[in-house]
Design an enzyme around this catalytic site. Sequence first.
Site, PDB file in Angstrom:
ATOM      1  N   ASP A 133     -24.963 -53.584  -0.709  1.00 61.97           N
ATOM      2  CA  ASP A 133     -24.170 -55.279  -1.387  1.00 61.97           C
ATOM      3  C   ASP A 133     -23.599 -54.776  -3.428  1.00 61.97           C
ATOM      4  OD1 ASP A 133     -25.439 -56.116   1.050  1.00 61.97           O
ATOM      5  OD2 ASP A 133     -26.992 -55.630   0.716  1.00 61.97           O
TER       6      ASP A 133
ATOM      7  N   ASP B 280     -28.167 -50.689   4.034  1.00 53.79           N
ATOM      8  CA  ASP B 280     -26.755 -50.927   3.523  1.00 53.79           C
ATOM      9  C   ASP B 280     -26.449 -51.016   1.961  1.00 53.79           C
ATOM     10  OD1 ASP B 280     -26.803 -53.722   3.265  1.00 53.79           O
ATOM     11  OD2 ASP B 280     -26.962 -53.852   5.541  1.00 53.79           O
TER      12      ASP B 280
ATOM     13  N   ASP C  50     -31.866 -65.297  -2.691  1.00 51.38           N
ATOM     14  CA  ASP C  50     -32.990 -65.860  -1.723  1.00 51.38           C
ATOM     15  C   ASP C  50     -34.530 -65.758  -2.143  1.00 51.38           C
ATOM     16  OD1 ASP C  50     -32.574 -62.899  -1.032  1.00 51.38           O
ATOM     17  OD2 ASP C  50     -32.643 -63.770   1.238  1.00 51.38           O
TER      18      ASP C  50
END
Length: 443
Positions: free
Chosen positions: A66, A64, A146
């Site tokens: 982002d 996907d 992250d």
Amino acid sequence: MSHTGSTIKPIEPAVIPRPQHPISRANISPNALKVLYRLKDAGYQGHLVGGGVRDLLLGREPKDFDIATDAHPEDVRRLFRNCRLIGRRFRLAHVLFGREVIEVATFRALQEEVQDNSKERHVDEEGRIVRDNVYGSLAEDAFRRDFTVNALYYNIKDFSVIDYVGGMDDLNAGMLRLIGDPETRYREDPVRMLRAVRFATKLGFRLHPDTERPVNELAPLLGDIPPARLFDEMLKLFMGGYALANFEALRHYKLFGPLFPLTEQALTHEEEHFPLTLISHGMENTDRRIEQEKPVTPAFLFAVFLWQPVRERARQLEAEGQHPAQAMQHASSQVIAEQASVMALPRRYSLPMREIWMLQLRLERKGGRRSLRVLSHPRFRAAYDFLLLRGEAGEVSVELGQWWTDFQEQHPEEREQTVSRQSPRKGRRRGGRSRARKSGAAI
Ligand code: ATP
Ligand code: MG
């Protein structure tokens, strides 16, 4: 790394210009492009970030896309009719295009920046961030992410890739490295430990030693994660084509126990080898099915993981005098309730899972008329697959599975013969009642 607060000098990112990286408009989803351009036309920044950039740079197809922007969620909603604001912990905008969801997140600020703004960021006693809606700059946003390879931005203005954290080098080295101090980052959000495992297996990356080191010790922090979030993570871990690798890595890092405590217990006290073999085969099958683009259901995965705890519990209840079917029902209810206290287990999955388990009792008694009825049960196929797994794991005989394989492949008439042969009295009563009467034969 101290890139925070007023003490820092402006950080200069590495900028990789267009011809030096493989991302082009041609391999970005047209819907993501639409969002990027609409943000840009309205005067906002808009960058592709996260898995989309990472995977394109690796020549893989992103799952996907982002987007990171300086527009606030409300601004994004104003720009897109097809937009929904979600999330408590992080407020995000989802822009919906049929089944495709483009996730648009406003740049987040760094923790130290916001001490005087404590209403917007909450950290609990363990250091976990429970609410985080403080907006910042692109540079700050990069350091809130992250892993370094997840913090690369594709800039729609000049088609360059922006790298604040050395993500490009790590990407080229096949290295997964947490940004900042690993222990602090895991404490802020323990789910990052699961993400570390998931990305390492999927990308074939190594964990940087500093990223790897604290995991064993901090693994129990997953116990504080809300059940619904753990359920989502479990789907990503086991329904993405790397179930077996993830299962093994999670066990290695002691992350499996917090997700499936009863299963972990059963595996630790394992006397027979088949619980582990059953899970390994189940994961392998799942991965194969995904590769072949066949459907997989969480119900089956849960059935595999929780089978040993259910079997043990059922055996115990039988020993206390319960009928096998009753024992299986009760054992299922108990195990489901305990598992659901850790990880959400929606009824649309727990119900079929129970059926898969209950049908095992019926499949174990092959032959006779009731075999025909089992065959037409809506959950037969899944239960049969489950029986084959049990056969492969050595828990039931392989012949039992083979019998059901043959039985299904038989022509309906042949099947009639099989069941009549195996329960001749009932068979004759139905098929040959009149003949039996005429000839006066006793039944
Ligand atoms: P996938 O291929 O699974 O979509 P992804 O890296 O895009 O991988 P997402 O969960 O879609 O993962 O998140 C998008 C991005 O948001 C990540 O790449 C990362 O930069 C950031 N992110 C997501 N979860 C966290 C987290 N728990 N802590 C910090 N940053 C996160
Ligand atoms: Mg993503």
